[in-house]
Design a protein around this motif. Structure first.
Motif, mmCIF file in Angstrom:
data_model
loop_
_atom_site.group_PDB
_atom_site.id
_atom_site.type_symbol
_atom_site.label_atom_id
_atom_site.label_comp_id
_atom_site.label_asym_id
_atom_site.label_seq_id
_atom_site.Cartn_x
_atom_site.Cartn_y
_atom_site.Cartn_z
ATOM 1 N N LYS A 25 1.086 -1.302 -0.117
ATOM 2 C CA LYS A 25 0.104 0.050 0.340
ATOM 3 C C LYS A 25 0.866 1.211 -0.142
ATOM 4 N N SER A 26 2.126 1.733 0.764
ATOM 5 C CA SER A 26 2.963 2.197 0.491
ATOM 6 C C SER A 26 3.415 2.394 -0.663
ATOM 7 N N ARG A 30 2.927 6.167 -3.115
ATOM 8 C CA ARG A 30 4.019 7.169 -3.444
ATOM 9 C C ARG A 30 4.556 7.021 -4.819
ATOM 10 N N THR A 99 -2.145 8.470 4.143
ATOM 11 C CA THR A 99 -1.741 8.719 3.387
ATOM 12 C C THR A 99 -1.946 9.395 1.959
ATOM 13 N N ARG A 102 -2.313 12.897 3.750
ATOM 14 C CA ARG A 102 -1.050 14.250 4.369
ATOM 15 C C ARG A 102 0.474 13.601 2.918
ATOM 16 N N ARG A 130 0.158 18.163 12.318
ATOM 17 C CA ARG A 130 2.164 17.359 11.833
ATOM 18 C C ARG A 130 1.992 17.310 10.266
ATOM 19 N N ALA A 169 6.959 9.549 14.967
ATOM 20 C CA ALA A 169 8.358 8.983 14.626
ATOM 21 C C ALA A 169 7.008 8.136 13.058
ATOM 22 N N SER A 170 7.221 9.205 11.792
ATOM 23 C CA SER A 170 5.466 9.027 11.237
ATOM 24 C C SER A 170 6.815 8.975 9.567
ATOM 25 N N ALA A 171 6.390 8.517 8.797
ATOM 26 C CA ALA A 171 6.835 8.109 7.763
ATOM 27 C C ALA A 171 6.298 9.001 6.583
ATOM 28 N N GLN A 172 4.569 8.906 7.130
ATOM 29 C CA GLN A 172 4.107 10.181 6.342
ATOM 30 C C GLN A 172 4.625 11.463 6.494
ATOM 31 N N ARG A 197 10.029 3.644 7.725
ATOM 32 C CA ARG A 197 9.800 2.753 6.433
ATOM 33 C C ARG A 197 10.412 4.155 5.337
ATOM 34 N N ILE A 317 5.065 -0.466 13.451
ATOM 35 C CA ILE A 317 3.727 0.710 13.765
ATOM 36 C C ILE A 317 2.481 -0.285 13.379
ATOM 37 N N ASP A 318 2.081 -0.628 11.934
ATOM 38 C CA ASP A 318 0.344 -1.320 11.828
ATOM 39 C C ASP A 318 0.415 -2.642 12.708
ATOM 40 N N GLU A 341 1.774 6.314 18.794
ATOM 41 C CA GLU A 341 0.990 6.551 17.777
ATOM 42 C C GLU A 341 -0.679 5.521 17.421
ATOM 43 N N LYS A 345 -3.827 5.942 14.821
ATOM 44 C CA LYS A 345 -4.794 5.227 13.205
ATOM 45 C C LYS A 345 -6.063 5.494 13.048
ATOM 46 N N ARG A 391 -7.362 -3.291 9.714
ATOM 47 C CA ARG A 391 -6.475 -3.849 9.996
ATOM 48 C C ARG A 391 -7.020 -4.588 11.909
#
Ligand code: S3P
Length: 438
Positions: A25-26, A30, A99, A102, A130, A169-172, A197, A317-318, A341, A345, A391
């Motif tokens: 998905k991520s 992207r 995602t 953001r 954020r 800590a956020s990859a987004q 990630r 995290i997920d 975090e 979600k 999830r």
């Protein structure tokens, strides 16, 4: 969102067979977003066809980007160039996709016009300050509802380069800043508190953007142009995680998961499960477009409790809620910290995890930033409420397979957000049907 309930009976004969879970998905999000600002066409092979990632493709199409195979198949994105997006007259509705809402503002930062993003009721409750904070530091005009919640209106213009220390800590958020940094007046850096990630960094570098990585600091140098010929998306580790846990917990299981992304910034769960005594083997490891991919063989195993190192929570995290389920079947206690975090979600995953598992008889206590689980006899039966969170619904299904009496998952339709074929894949493994496709 469909609100059907589905019952998951115990898998008494074990899980067996081979399965390929859906695309990451991520990476799909992207690939669509970055190819939208390329100046040559990009084919995205094995794009995830799920509600969230379809929303991103529709969003870029609404901004004037031609997308062949918009609805199904492998999309071909005819990028509009770095500054070639056009602002749609209407708000872009990204549904439930955090995602999308953001990351897209990152590429809107350098365009002409005002881009409005909105989503469903859950999206309107999720924190956007954020991304609003760093974008405003970059000089981007962002308007948001009270408390900085969606809808968001992003007006593009000149972008100031910044050196940004991520407060969480956020990859987004890291990705939003790096994407906006494409339009900066100099190099932009983002320093994260924990490794998260890094697919954005990998894809931008594949598109010809000069990127640097020094420990937890990523630097993007504004390019003149971007170009990606194709992206091959591997199977999503976060989707595979449900099968990894199910095969570990259901006695007599042996499954193979093919072509799973095992980028180390995603596989914290493997480290945790190894420490708990799980039997997971990786084979045929290979590189695909800058990402590490492998096949995995998972066999059932007896587990013991674990104290999870808070330093790895950014890499799983997920998957952390699944650790609570594993803990319920382990000898001894399982402790997770440093995971606040999870409260922000698709649902408040710490609260609902505790409510759901307690209702199934698990001795679990949620804290502000994690949970304690007392290991025991596992789970009898009962019901799990998804709270519209894909999830949580899939966790309930896995709990059902491993349970003694079966579990009803209330509100199962939301799995379409990331894994529309989830039920079918589980059923195939239960029947021991080799080669089952998700
Ligand atoms: C994602 C990052 C994570 C994760 C989400 C997808 C991404 O969110 O929970 O499912 O694609 O960057 P955060 O960055 O908010 O931790």
């Amino acid at each position: 969102m469909a609100d059907r309930s589905v019952r998951f009976e115990p898998a008494r004969d074990g899980l067996r067979g081979t399965v390929r879970v859906p695309a990451d998905k991520s990476i799909s999000h992207r690939a669509a977003i970055i190819s939208a600002v390329c100046d040559s066409p990009c084919v995205i092979n094995n794009y995830l066809r799920a509600d969230d990632t379809n929303a991103t493709l529709k969003a870029i199409a609404a901004c004037g980007v031609r997308v062949d195979n918009l609805e199904e198949g492998d999309p071909v994105v005819h990028g509009a160039g770095l500054r070639g997006l056009s602002a749609p007259a209407e708000a872009i509705n990204i549904g439930n996709s955090g995602t999308s809402i953001r990351l897209l503002p990152g590429i809107f930062a350098g365009q002409k016009g005002t881009f409005v993003l909105d989503g469903d009721a859950s999206i309107r409750r999720r924190p956007m300050d954020r991304i609003v904070t760093p974008l405003r530091l970059m000089g981007v005009n962002v308007e948001a509802g009270e408390g900085n919640y969606a809808p968001l209106a992003v007006t593009g213009g000149p972008v100031k380069a910044i050196d940004y220390e991520l407060p969480m800590a956020s990859a987004q958020v890291k990705s939003t800043v790096l994407l906006a940094g494409l339009f900066g007046d100099g190099p932009t850096s983002v320093t994260e508190p924990l490794a998260c990630r890094d697919h954005t960094e990998i894809l931008l570098s594949g598109a010809g953007v000069r990127m640097e990585k020094k420990g937890l600091k990523a630097v993007v140098y504004p390019p003149d142009r971007l170009s990606l010929e194709s992206v091959d998306v591997e199977a999503d580790f976060s989707s595979a995680a449900f099968f990894i846990v199910a095969a570990t917990l259901v006695p007599g299981s042996e499954i193979t998961l093919e072509g799973v992304g095992v980028n180390p910034t995603r596989t914290g769960l493997l480290d945790i499960m190894e420490e708990m005594g799980a039997d997971i083997r990786l084979s045929n490891e290979r590189w695909a477009g800058g990402e590490l991919v492998a096949d995995m063989i998972v066999r059932s195993a007896d587990l013991h409790g674990v104290e999870v190192d808070p330093g790895i929570t950014g890499r799983c995290i997920d998957e952390l809620p699944l650790v609570a389920l594993l803990g319920a079947y382990a000898r001894g206690d399982t402790v997770v910290r440093g995971a606040a975090e999870l409260r922000v979600k698709e649902s408040n995953r710490l609260s609902w995890l505790a409510v759901n598992l307690k209702s199934l008889g698990v001795d679990i206590k949620a804290t502000y930033e994690g949970f304690f689980v007392k290991g025991g006899e596992g789970i009898g039966g009962g019901a799990v409420k998804s709270m519209g969170d894909h999830r949580m619904a899939m966790l309930g299904a896995v709990a059902g397979l491993a349970s003694r009496e079966g579990i009803d998952v209330i509100g199962f339709g939301c799995v379409a957000v990331s894994f529309p074929g989830f039920e079918k894949s589980l059923a195939a493994l239960r029947a021991g049907n080799p080669g089952a496709e998700a």
